[in-house]
Scaffold this active site. Structure first.
Site, mmCIF file in Angstrom:
data_model
loop_
_atom_site.group_PDB
_atom_site.id
_atom_site.type_symbol
_atom_site.label_atom_id
_atom_site.label_comp_id
_atom_site.label_asym_id
_atom_site.label_seq_id
_atom_site.Cartn_x
_atom_site.Cartn_y
_atom_site.Cartn_z
ATOM 1 N N GLU A 1 -34.954 59.129 45.103
ATOM 2 C CA GLU A 1 -34.698 58.528 46.416
ATOM 3 C C GLU A 1 -34.580 57.020 46.259
ATOM 4 O O GLU A 1 -35.173 56.444 45.362
ATOM 5 C CB GLU A 1 -35.814 58.907 47.394
ATOM 6 C CG GLU A 1 -37.248 58.664 46.899
ATOM 7 C CD GLU A 1 -37.721 57.243 47.046
ATOM 8 O OE1 GLU A 1 -37.112 56.527 47.841
ATOM 9 O OE2 GLU A 1 -38.684 56.857 46.364
ATOM 10 N N CYS B 1 -43.490 50.865 45.723
ATOM 11 C CA CYS B 1 -42.516 51.191 44.661
ATOM 12 C C CYS B 1 -42.394 50.133 43.571
ATOM 13 O O CYS B 1 -42.648 50.419 42.406
ATOM 14 C CB CYS B 1 -41.147 51.423 45.272
ATOM 15 S SG CYS B 1 -41.066 52.921 46.234
HETATM 16 C C1 UDX Z 1 -38.009 49.628 47.565
HETATM 17 C C2 UDX Z 1 -36.523 49.846 47.250
HETATM 18 O O1 UDX Z 1 -35.729 48.942 48.022
HETATM 19 C C3 UDX Z 1 -36.125 51.278 47.496
HETATM 20 O O2 UDX Z 1 -34.765 51.483 47.150
HETATM 21 C C4 UDX Z 1 -37.045 52.116 46.609
HETATM 22 O O3 UDX Z 1 -36.685 53.427 46.561
HETATM 23 C C5 UDX Z 1 -38.495 51.929 47.032
HETATM 24 O O4 UDX Z 1 -38.796 50.551 46.846
HETATM 25 P P1 UDX Z 1 -39.492 49.143 49.703
HETATM 26 O O5 UDX Z 1 -40.646 49.025 48.762
HETATM 27 O O6 UDX Z 1 -39.667 49.939 50.927
HETATM 28 O O7 UDX Z 1 -38.219 49.755 48.964
HETATM 29 O O8 UDX Z 1 -39.126 47.686 50.204
HETATM 30 P P2 UDX Z 1 -38.006 46.568 49.954
HETATM 31 O O9 UDX Z 1 -37.356 46.278 51.239
HETATM 32 O O10 UDX Z 1 -37.124 46.888 48.832
HETATM 33 O O11 UDX Z 1 -38.935 45.318 49.597
HETATM 34 C C6 UDX Z 1 -39.835 45.343 48.501
HETATM 35 C C7 UDX Z 1 -40.593 44.053 48.388
HETATM 36 O O12 UDX Z 1 -39.764 43.000 47.947
HETATM 37 C C8 UDX Z 1 -41.236 43.554 49.677
HETATM 38 O O13 UDX Z 1 -42.520 43.044 49.377
HETATM 39 C C9 UDX Z 1 -40.313 42.444 50.140
HETATM 40 O O14 UDX Z 1 -40.956 41.483 50.942
HETATM 41 C C10 UDX Z 1 -39.877 41.879 48.808
HETATM 42 N N1 UDX Z 1 -38.578 41.194 48.864
HETATM 43 C C11 UDX Z 1 -37.432 41.906 49.086
HETATM 44 C C12 UDX Z 1 -38.507 39.825 48.658
HETATM 45 O O15 UDX Z 1 -39.531 39.151 48.450
HETATM 46 N N2 UDX Z 1 -37.276 39.217 48.661
HETATM 47 C C13 UDX Z 1 -36.131 39.899 48.877
HETATM 48 O O16 UDX Z 1 -35.055 39.264 48.848
HETATM 49 C C14 UDX Z 1 -36.199 41.285 49.101
#
Ligand code: UDX
Length: 433
Positions: free
Chosen positions: A151, A263
């Site tokens: 996923e 994740c």
């Molecule tokens: C992630 C992946 O995007 C998804 O495809 C995977 O299957 C599961 O892990 P998720 O953990 O829900 O999803 O959140 P995501 O929106 O990807 O953000 C992850 C982390 O990165 C957050 O802490 C967010 O604040 C941080 N982040 C994200 C940043 O600091 N900067 C960014 O530009 C993007």
């Protein structure tokens, strides 16, 4: 078609519900009686925008069911998805596969007719093959194939990610298994979603490579942000300047307090471990893990510096505790490291989070929890934005200033514009600007 999903956690529940929205008959199986009976009553154990109404719609339509009883469901299923947890094993960073293997064994006992057993949880390379051998050993007569279908769901946007994905990755060893999987995803053909059909190992590694790459992108921009602060550059402009290059892309270039969640931290560590085990270390991801681990302490220092070098005896107002907005998930949230660091240095903290507070209370018991953003700020020495919830994007700045003892804002998500904040009379500190 009929499928069973083992594990009604985040991934299982979202995937199962979305498949039922496609018209598939879905039963989610979970070992927790309480979780199942709640789900049957329409009580959803997680916060995910749009999920509750979609669950209700499909339960009412008779396409989505919940049970604790595997034996009733497996014999009729065309495919069984394993979506149980794969936590980091204590100490060594490896993914713990005991729940996956247990599920494989349980499913094997009840197989009847041809069934595809699909790993949906993020599992290290080689897991699909191990699942195959467990099933064959447990039930030598079973007619089955194993597939890997990772996923790519973001919390807070999981339904959209499932219904309109950039791609679907399917690792399968036979045409027969691939056909079952293609049929399940048929509704996506209309919106021309590419299906990447590969071997089991390739599908498994693709998931880790995707998450490690995204974690690398975030960590890269975070380190560029640190350099921006030193040389007087603006990281948002740098991100835009590089992101418009189609080869780089503009997403995942927001500098901040480091990535968290269920994740990225777990998957990057597991990839590092797997690569070391195969004597093919990925040093770039090893660095990403180390840099991100060190980031919350840096952020705590930034807050202390903004408060004149120390937070001793000072009150900090904290906006946002979850690892990102639109979720109640606190797993690996930077707040879990930043808050204790500030407390250790003598601060008192009042926090507000729109969805995460209940869970946060058990993890961060030594702070006070406010009912709204403004309540945190009463007589505080500084306000810190830790998570970019929409409701923190348009704070009434006059009111904020009146409530604070000193008008200091530390914005770890670059929500506000520096010029606007200094015009409003704030001492404003953000990331890489
Ligand atoms: C992630 C992946 O995007 C998804 O495809 C995977 O299957 C599961 O892990 P998720 O953990 O829900 O999803 O959140 P995501 O929106 O990807 O953000 C992850 C982390 O990165 C957050 O802490 C967010 O604040 C941080 N982040 C994200 C940043 O600091 N900067 C960014 O530009 C993007």
């Amino acid at each position: 078609m009929r499928i069973a999903i083992i594990g009604a956690g985040y991934v299982g529940l979202v995937s199962g519900t979305c498949f039922s929205e496609f018209g598939v008959d879905v039963t989610c199986v979970d070992i927790s009686e309480e979780r199942v009976s709640n789900l049957q009553k329409g009580i959803i154990p997680i916060f995910e925008p749009g999920l509750d109404t979609m669950v209700k719609r499909n339960v009412d339509a008779g396409r989505l069911h919940f049970t604790t009883n595997l034996a009733d469901i497996i014999p009729q299923a065309d495919a069984v998805f394993i979506a149980v947890g794969t936590p980091s094993r204590r100490g060594d960073g490896h993914a713990d596969l005991k729940y996956v293997y247990q599920a494989a064994e349980d499913v094997a006992k009840h197989l009847s007719g041809y069934t595809v057993i699909v790993t949906k949880s993020t599992v290290p390379v080689g897991t699909g093959r191990e699942v195959k051998s467990i099933v064959a050993k447990t039930n030598p007569d079973a007619d089955f194939d194993v597939a890997s279908n990772p996923e790519f769901l973001r919390e807070g946007a999981a339904i959209q990610d499932f219904m309109r994905p950039d791609r679907v990755v399917i690792g399968a060893e036979t045409e027969r298994a691939l056909n079952v999987m293609r049929k399940l995803y048929q509704p996506l053909y209309r919106i021309e979603v590419p299906i990447v059909a590969t071997s089991l190992e390739t599908a498994e590694l693709t998931k880790y490579a995707a998450n490690a790459f995204l974690a690398t992108k975030i960590t890269f921009i975070n380190e560029i942000a640190d350099l921006c602060e030193k040389v007087g550059a603006n990281v948002q402009d740098v991100a835009r300047g590089i992101g418009l290059d189609g080869r780089i892309g503009k997403n995942f270039l927001h500098a901040g307090p480091g990535y968290g969640g269920s994740c990225f931290p777990k998957d990057t560590r597991a990839l590092v471990r797997t690569a070391q085990d195969y004597n093919s270390p990925i040093s770039i991801v090893e660095s990403v893990v180390a840099v991100n681990d060190a980031r919350p302490a840096k952020m705590a220092e930034k807050i202390m510096a903004a408060c004149g070098g120390s937070v001793k005896g000072k009150k900090i107002a904290l906006l946002g505790l979850t690892f990102k907005p639109n979720t109640d998930d606190m797993r690996e949230s930077p707040s879990l490291y930043i808050v204790p660091e500030l407390l250790k240095n003598g601060a008192t903290i009042a926090a507000f989070d729109p969805k995460g507070a209940e869970h946060a209370k058990t993890l961060l018991p030594d702070i006070t929890y406010a009912a709204d953003p403004y309540e945190t700020m009463q007589d505080a020495d500084a306000v810190v934005i830790l998570t970019e919830w929409n409701e923190f994007r348009a704070l009434q700045l006059d009111r904020v200033k009146d409530l604070l003892k000193t008008p200091i804002m530390v914005d770890l998500r670059n929500v506000y514009k520096p010029e606007e904040m200094s015009e409003a009379g704030f001492t404003y500190v953000s990331v890489g600007r």
